[in-house]
Design a protein around this motif. Structure first.
Motif, PDB file in Angstrom:
ATOM      1  N   ALA A  30     -22.518  63.325 -13.318  1.00  9.10           N
ATOM      2  CA  ALA A  30     -23.029  62.100 -13.953  1.00  9.10           C
ATOM      3  C   ALA A  30     -21.904  61.093 -14.174  1.00  9.10           C
ATOM      4  O   ALA A  30     -22.060  59.893 -13.882  1.00  9.10           O
ATOM      5  CB  ALA A  30     -23.715  62.445 -15.275  1.00  9.10           C
ATOM      6  N   PHE A  31     -20.775  61.559 -14.669  1.00 11.31           N
ATOM      7  CA  PHE A  31     -19.662  60.636 -14.913  1.00 11.31           C
ATOM      8  C   PHE A  31     -18.994  60.207 -13.616  1.00 11.31           C
ATOM      9  O   PHE A  31     -18.456  59.097 -13.530  1.00 11.31           O
ATOM     10  CB  PHE A  31     -18.657  61.268 -15.883  1.00 11.31           C
ATOM     11  CG  PHE A  31     -19.086  61.129 -17.313  1.00 11.31           C
ATOM     12  CD1 PHE A  31     -18.821  59.969 -18.018  1.00 11.31           C
ATOM     13  CD2 PHE A  31     -19.795  62.143 -17.931  1.00 11.31           C
ATOM     14  CE1 PHE A  31     -19.236  59.819 -19.338  1.00 11.31           C
ATOM     15  CE2 PHE A  31     -20.219  62.008 -19.254  1.00 11.31           C
ATOM     16  CZ  PHE A  31     -19.943  60.839 -19.954  1.00 11.31           C
ATOM     17  N   TRP A  32     -19.042  61.058 -12.603  1.00  7.87           N
ATOM     18  CA  TRP A  32     -18.547  60.647 -11.283  1.00  7.87           C
ATOM     19  C   TRP A  32     -19.403  59.502 -10.750  1.00  7.87           C
ATOM     20  O   TRP A  32     -18.880  58.516 -10.213  1.00  7.87           O
ATOM     21  CB  TRP A  32     -18.573  61.835 -10.320  1.00  7.87           C
ATOM     22  CG  TRP A  32     -18.101  61.483  -8.936  1.00  7.87           C
ATOM     23  CD1 TRP A  32     -16.818  61.449  -8.480  1.00  7.87           C
ATOM     24  CD2 TRP A  32     -18.932  61.115  -7.822  1.00  7.87           C
ATOM     25  NE1 TRP A  32     -16.786  61.077  -7.156  1.00  7.87           N
ATOM     26  CE2 TRP A  32     -18.081  60.864  -6.731  1.00  7.87           C
ATOM     27  CE3 TRP A  32     -20.307  60.974  -7.649  1.00  7.87           C
ATOM     28  CZ2 TRP A  32     -18.557  60.478  -5.479  1.00  7.87           C
ATOM     29  CZ3 TRP A  32     -20.792  60.594  -6.410  1.00  7.87           C
ATOM     30  CH2 TRP A  32     -19.915  60.346  -5.341  1.00  7.87           C
ATOM     31  N   LEU A  33     -20.721  59.611 -10.927  1.00  6.80           N
ATOM     32  CA  LEU A  33     -21.622  58.549 -10.484  1.00  6.80           C
ATOM     33  C   LEU A  33     -21.342  57.245 -11.231  1.00  6.80           C
ATOM     34  O   LEU A  33     -21.403  56.150 -10.654  1.00  6.80           O
ATOM     35  CB  LEU A  33     -23.086  58.965 -10.696  1.00  6.80           C
ATOM     36  CG  LEU A  33     -23.616  60.053  -9.763  1.00  6.80           C
ATOM     37  CD1 LEU A  33     -24.979  60.541 -10.234  1.00  6.80           C
ATOM     38  CD2 LEU A  33     -23.713  59.526  -8.325  1.00  6.80           C
ATOM     39  N   LEU A  34     -21.046  57.351 -12.508  1.00  9.46           N
ATOM     40  CA  LEU A  34     -20.728  56.155 -13.297  1.00  9.46           C
ATOM     41  C   LEU A  34     -19.496  55.435 -12.761  1.00  9.46           C
ATOM     42  O   LEU A  34     -19.396  54.207 -12.841  1.00  9.46           O
ATOM     43  CB  LEU A  34     -20.493  56.533 -14.764  1.00  9.46           C
ATOM     44  CG  LEU A  34     -21.722  56.627 -15.656  1.00  9.46           C
ATOM     45  CD1 LEU A  34     -21.319  57.121 -17.038  1.00  9.46           C
ATOM     46  CD2 LEU A  34     -22.420  55.269 -15.760  1.00  9.46           C
ATOM     47  N   VAL A  41     -24.212  54.060  -5.392  1.00 12.81           N
ATOM     48  CA  VAL A  41     -25.212  54.762  -6.196  1.00 12.81           C
ATOM     49  C   VAL A  41     -26.615  54.363  -5.764  1.00 12.81           C
ATOM     50  O   VAL A  41     -27.527  55.198  -5.677  1.00 12.81           O
ATOM     51  CB  VAL A  41     -24.999  54.495  -7.697  1.00 12.81           C
ATOM     52  CG1 VAL A  41     -26.090  55.166  -8.532  1.00 12.81           C
ATOM     53  CG2 VAL A  41     -23.623  54.986  -8.131  1.00 12.81           C
ATOM     54  N   HIS A  42     -26.808  53.065  -5.457  1.00 13.56           N
ATOM     55  CA  HIS A  42     -28.117  52.602  -4.975  1.00 13.56           C
ATOM     56  C   HIS A  42     -28.463  53.258  -3.643  1.00 13.56           C
ATOM     57  O   HIS A  42     -29.615  53.629  -3.395  1.00 13.56           O
ATOM     58  CB  HIS A  42     -28.127  51.081  -4.844  1.00 13.56           C
ATOM     59  CG  HIS A  42     -28.160  50.348  -6.152  1.00 13.56           C
ATOM     60  ND1 HIS A  42     -29.004  50.689  -7.181  1.00 13.56           N
ATOM     61  CD2 HIS A  42     -27.429  49.292  -6.605  1.00 13.56           C
ATOM     62  CE1 HIS A  42     -28.813  49.884  -8.195  1.00 13.56           C
ATOM     63  NE2 HIS A  42     -27.857  49.020  -7.885  1.00 13.56           N
ATOM     64  N   GLN A  43     -27.473  53.412  -2.759  1.00 16.89           N
ATOM     65  CA  GLN A  43     -27.722  54.062  -1.471  1.00 16.89           C
ATOM     66  C   GLN A  43     -28.148  55.513  -1.672  1.00 16.89           C
ATOM     67  O   GLN A  43     -29.030  56.010  -0.967  1.00 16.89           O
ATOM     68  CB  GLN A  43     -26.469  53.989  -0.603  1.00 16.89           C
ATOM     69  CG  GLN A  43     -26.194  52.601  -0.042  1.00 16.89           C
ATOM     70  CD  GLN A  43     -24.921  52.559   0.788  1.00 16.89           C
ATOM     71  OE1 GLN A  43     -24.402  53.584   1.212  1.00 16.89           O
ATOM     72  NE2 GLN A  43     -24.405  51.360   1.023  1.00 16.89           N
ATOM     73  N   LEU A  44     -27.521  56.188  -2.611  1.00 20.79           N
ATOM     74  CA  LEU A  44     -27.905  57.561  -2.912  1.00 20.79           C
ATOM     75  C   LEU A  44     -29.339  57.624  -3.428  1.00 20.79           C
ATOM     76  O   LEU A  44     -30.143  58.462  -2.996  1.00 20.79           O
ATOM     77  CB  LEU A  44     -26.948  58.161  -3.951  1.00 20.79           C
ATOM     78  CG  LEU A  44     -27.304  59.555  -4.478  1.00 20.79           C
ATOM     79  CD1 LEU A  44     -27.347  60.570  -3.347  1.00 20.79           C
ATOM     80  CD2 LEU A  44     -26.324  59.981  -5.561  1.00 20.79           C
ATOM     81  N   ALA A  45     -29.667  56.707  -4.352  1.00 14.19           N
ATOM     82  CA  ALA A  45     -31.023  56.675  -4.908  1.00 14.19           C
ATOM     83  C   ALA A  45     -32.059  56.385  -3.815  1.00 14.19           C
ATOM     84  O   ALA A  45     -33.129  57.002  -3.775  1.00 14.19           O
ATOM     85  CB  ALA A  45     -31.114  55.623  -6.018  1.00 14.19           C
ATOM     86  N   GLU A  46     -31.729  55.463  -2.913  1.00 16.73           N
ATOM     87  CA  GLU A  46     -32.644  55.134  -1.820  1.00 16.73           C
ATOM     88  C   GLU A  46     -32.811  56.311  -0.864  1.00 16.73           C
ATOM     89  O   GLU A  46     -33.915  56.572  -0.369  1.00 16.73           O
ATOM     90  CB  GLU A  46     -32.135  53.903  -1.071  1.00 16.73           C
ATOM     91  CG  GLU A  46     -32.284  52.605  -1.846  1.00 16.73           C
ATOM     92  CD  GLU A  46     -31.689  51.410  -1.096  1.00 16.73           C
ATOM     93  OE1 GLU A  46     -31.280  51.597   0.062  1.00 16.73           O
ATOM     94  OE2 GLU A  46     -31.634  50.322  -1.684  1.00 16.73           O
ATOM     95  N   ALA A  47     -31.716  57.023  -0.612  1.00 18.57           N
ATOM     96  CA  ALA A  47     -31.789  58.180   0.279  1.00 18.57           C
ATOM     97  C   ALA A  47     -32.695  59.260  -0.304  1.00 18.57           C
ATOM     98  O   ALA A  47     -33.483  59.896   0.419  1.00 18.57           O
ATOM     99  CB  ALA A  47     -30.389  58.742   0.536  1.00 18.57           C
ATOM    100  N   LEU A  48     -32.614  59.470  -1.613  1.00 19.33           N
ATOM    101  CA  LEU A  48     -33.458  60.463  -2.262  1.00 19.33           C
ATOM    102  C   LEU A  48     -34.924  60.045  -2.232  1.00 19.33           C
ATOM    103  O   LEU A  48     -35.815  60.865  -1.994  1.00 19.33           O
ATOM    104  CB  LEU A  48     -32.997  60.674  -3.709  1.00 19.33           C
ATOM    105  CG  LEU A  48     -31.630  61.353  -3.884  1.00 19.33           C
ATOM    106  CD1 LEU A  48     -31.200  61.321  -5.343  1.00 19.33           C
ATOM    107  CD2 LEU A  48     -31.659  62.783  -3.360  1.00 19.33           C
ATOM    108  N   THR A  49     -35.175  58.755  -2.453  1.00 23.66           N
ATOM    109  CA  THR A  49     -36.551  58.257  -2.414  1.00 23.66           C
ATOM    110  C   THR A  49     -37.126  58.377  -1.011  1.00 23.66           C
ATOM    111  O   THR A  49     -38.269  58.817  -0.824  1.00 23.66           O
ATOM    112  CB  THR A  49     -36.603  56.790  -2.867  1.00 23.66           C
ATOM    113  OG1 THR A  49     -36.080  56.694  -4.200  1.00 23.66           O
ATOM    114  CG2 THR A  49     -38.018  56.258  -2.844  1.00 23.66           C
TER     115      THR A  49
END
Length: 202
Positions: A30-34, A41-49
């Motif tokens: 979580a802190f690494w993501l921060l 981070v948006h690319q990761l979220a989009e990849a998961l979606t």
């Protein structure tokens, strides 16, 4: 008691639900993501979606796929006379890395485990039998994990298929670590296990 509040704790809680991720690892991630750029981070979220929106299970073998048929089932160059039975899609990837097997696959979706509530009806066993109905397949290779649940599953399938005409049932040879999992086997060991596969008897 939660140490953090709001979005940080929400992310830690969600990450902590992932297999193999404990509270400390979840907090570290979580802190690494921060600390990462917002675009990453948006690319990761989009990849998961996208993963949930576009990935499905192959209608024939139940491997992961973007289409009705996975790339292996739709490949006319694959040997249609052999089906390799595995527990999970990740096992398909492990075997493909060996370049030893040129046939098709069948993903069970797990292994038999009454304690965990997984009986024959929870696995894709009926679909496996249906695939053998046209007698095009002459060998079924059992590549379940070399542990207790994998052994029980292999024995059950052997008994299930024993009366099918023209189909021999084999299992990967020894050389795989007992109690281990297929996805962690190196390509050389897994390749040797394929070459030395053994007849299964009920």
């Amino acid at each position: 008691m939660n140490v953090y509040e709001g979005p940080v704790q929400d992310v830690i809680d969600q990450l902590g639900r992932l297999p193999g991720i404990g509270p400390v690892s979840a907090q570290r991630i979580a802190f690494w993501l921060l600390d990462q750029p917002a675009d990453d981070v948006h690319q990761l979220a989009e990849a998961l979606t996208t993963l949930k929106q576009k990935v499905r299970w192959c209608s024939v073998c139940f491997n992961v796929s973007q289409d009705e048929l996975c790339r292996i089932c739709s490949d006319p160059r694959r040997d249609r006379s052999a089906i390799c039975v595995v527990e999970e899609s990740k096992d398909v990837a492990a075997i493909e890395r060996t370049h030893e097997f040129k046939g098709l696959y069948h993903v069970l979706g797990g292994s038999l485990s009454p304690i965990e509530g997984r009986g024959p009806n929870e696995l894709h066993l009926r679909e496996l039998v249906n695939r053998l109905a046209d007698q095009q397949v002459t060998e079924v290779i059992l590549a379940t994990n070399p542990n207790v649940k994998g052994d029980v599953t292999a024995t059950y399938i052997t008994r299930l298929l024993k009366d099918l005409p023209g189909v021999r049932v084999t299992r990967l040879a020894s050389g795989l670590p007992v109690g281990g999992e297929l996805e962690y086997a190196d390509a050389v060991t897994l390749g040797r296990a394929f070459n030395g596969r053994q007849w299964m008897t009920s």
